[in-house]
Scaffold this motif. Sequence first.
Motif, PDB file in Angstrom:
ATOM      1  N   GLY A 200       0.831  -1.209   0.000  1.00  0.00           N
ATOM      2  CA  GLY A 200       0.000   0.000   0.000  1.00  0.00           C
ATOM      3  C   GLY A 200       0.863   1.256   0.000  1.00  0.00           C
ATOM      4  N   ARG A 201       1.953   1.224   0.792  1.00  0.00           N
ATOM      5  CA  ARG A 201       2.873   2.378   0.843  1.00  0.00           C
ATOM      6  C   ARG A 201       3.529   2.612  -0.507  1.00  0.00           C
ATOM      7  N   LYS A 202       3.949   1.525  -1.159  1.00  0.00           N
ATOM      8  CA  LYS A 202       4.608   1.666  -2.478  1.00  0.00           C
ATOM      9  C   LYS A 202       3.661   2.259  -3.524  1.00  0.00           C
TER      10      LYS A 202
ATOM     11  N   LEU B 114       2.001   6.119  -1.319  1.00  0.00           N
ATOM     12  CA  LEU B 114       2.820   7.176  -0.706  1.00  0.00           C
ATOM     13  C   LEU B 114       3.677   7.871  -1.759  1.00  0.00           C
ATOM     14  N   PRO B 115       3.658   9.225  -1.797  1.00  0.00           N
ATOM     15  CA  PRO B 115       4.522   9.951  -2.754  1.00  0.00           C
ATOM     16  C   PRO B 115       5.986   9.564  -2.566  1.00  0.00           C
ATOM     17  N   TYR B 116       6.742   9.580  -3.665  1.00  0.00           N
ATOM     18  CA  TYR B 116       8.135   9.111  -3.644  1.00  0.00           C
ATOM     19  C   TYR B 116       8.988   9.789  -2.562  1.00  0.00           C
TER      20      TYR B 116
ATOM     21  N   ILE C 145      11.889   9.111   2.704  1.00  0.00           N
ATOM     22  CA  ILE C 145      12.082   9.481   4.120  1.00  0.00           C
ATOM     23  C   ILE C 145      11.750   8.283   5.024  1.00  0.00           C
ATOM     24  N   TYR C 146      10.623   7.595   4.712  1.00  0.00           N
ATOM     25  CA  TYR C 146      10.205   6.450   5.518  1.00  0.00           C
ATOM     26  C   TYR C 146      11.254   5.323   5.460  1.00  0.00           C
TER      27      TYR C 146
END
Length: 673
Positions: A85-87, A90-92, A97-98
């Motif tokens: 889901g993050r891939k 979430l914006p690049y 940062i994560y």
Amino acid sequence: MNYNQADTLQYYLENLSGVKKAQVFNRTCDALIYYTGDRNELLKSIQAFGYTRVSVPVQVLENSGRALNETYKEKLVDKILFHYGRKLLLPYPWSVIYTTAMSVKYIWLGIKTLWKRKIEVPVLDATAIGVSIFRGDFSTAGSVMFLLGIGELLEEWTHKKSVDDLARTMSLNTGKVWLRSEGTEVLVDADKIQTGDMVVVHMGNVIPFDGVIAEGEAMVNQASLTGESVPVRKVEGNSVYAGTVVEEGEAVLTVKAVGGASRYEKIAAMIEDTEKLKSGLESKAEHLADRLVPYTLGGTALTYLLTRNVTKAVSVLMVDFSCALKLAMPVSVLSAIREAGEYKITVKGGKFLEAIADADTIVFDKTGTLTKAEPTVAKVVSFDGKSEDELLRIAACLEEHFPHSMAKAVVDAAKERKLDHEEMHSKVEYIVAHGISTTIEGKKVIIGSSHFVFEDEKCTIPEGMEEQFKNLPNEYSHLYLAIEGSLAAVICIEDPLREEAPAVVKALKKAGFTKVVMMTGDSERTAKAVAAKVGVDEYYSEVLPEDKASFVEKEKAKGRKVVMLGDGINDSPALSAADAGIAVSEGAEIAREIADITIGADNLEGIVVLKNISDALMKRIHNNYRTIVGFNTGLILLGVAGILQPTTSALLHNTSTLLIGMNSMKNLVTEDI
């Protein structure tokens, strides 16, 4: 259903007549039942079920393992959904940062390992992740951390489940206890005992609760909690703990804690902390994994020096042998222990499965092991004029204190004849492998083997009864009861051979045991007949406990790997001496505690299953070695050749690690329900 309701239903189903196995699924409120017998009778029993009508031991609900499994399933699903889901969402920049923030944990662990002057797996993980981030390859770093996390979660889940299953099996084995009540001893269910009650523990029995000794003195074996097999002297005022065993003497203790929680937690902690329980191959895999790390790092540096190509060098770094070795080996062993539990086999550590696989000699006790665990009294022959019932009543009064199948036969026969045998004797003394001695109405009374009664105690046969003694039926085992030095009765015990015993011995020989031995305290006549029926290679009659242990030690000195199987107090020394000691679950409690493995009492075929699981485990471990080394070597060579990119190498390496780990969780033998 909530977890407690599901566990209550499962407990109810598993204890129904004819049910071999039951599974309850709390999310869907379904139950899967494997049964034999009449379907309609089973359905009637299920219809009669009600949560409030079923009494479930507290320990079963507290330590069922259901909550643990559900928790880890949710963790696994959450981790996978979050990663992908993050891939996707979430914006690049935020993903970078994560990933960088998450890498700190692994890099810091690597630095700490280096600080201790060790080059081990955390250093390799930290280098792989750190180099990927330094090169701006955040996708590879994220994938490596995700797969490492999944591997850690699977290993932790399997480990905890196996430890919990093992600890639960070891902790819930107390049925009835002797309660001191108004100066007498009363046999009651263990779950009726409350804090402050006085409980009597005789020689050879497990201490059922944490408590303090109020009377008596005992030598207590604490191996099940501390791992130390040397017994400890306990006197009035000393604390004793549930699960330890009285080897000598007897004691009255004041109960301080009831329920199985404290015992369960102590065992679970012991299993997790005891390195000696690991198999040799498991320990070897862990050490090999760490030893290979410098070579992987060296290979990375060498590749860079020779090619000056960072991509090729990183391809080597992304692939190592250690992750798969460290994951697959412990998971294989713990899964095998779990699988054995499905067949009512409790294995107290991976090293004992390895010992079973390597063993070439197996020694059987006869009574209660090769013969049925349910011997019965065939007849009572009187020698002093007393009635059979009176003599059986006296015998039962002595025998009820001691855990042995022959003693149980006498007590059960008295119960069937409704003979009341309240305490009418002074203190009972048990002489291991010989018999029992006490005083009744001022007269010395003994019961036991021929050797004990006639040779040790010098008892005589009443005048004129020699012919009757000579004509005692040969097909039975004999217990001799003497009063004041004169034979009073011979109790004839029918101890039928287990139907499966000859087939089991044959199967064990086929499985790789080159020497099958039977040892018994019975007469030469009885031993010879049983040995011929069973098909053992050697047999020994009229042996003492020290003889069994001595035989095991001699065989080991010849370089043989020895397994001992028994069920009585007199088998304990041999069980300790063997490379792997196996006890029958309904045998003496001290035998079960000292033994490395416990099998179900209903069928000896559990030994063959155990041997098959052990052999299959060793085969799986060797296959894992070959697969890990072969596959990862191939990945390194393809990376150095420039055919595979670091990201692909990392993905293939970690995916293969997970697949090998998951394959290692599968059952080793096909269950035949």
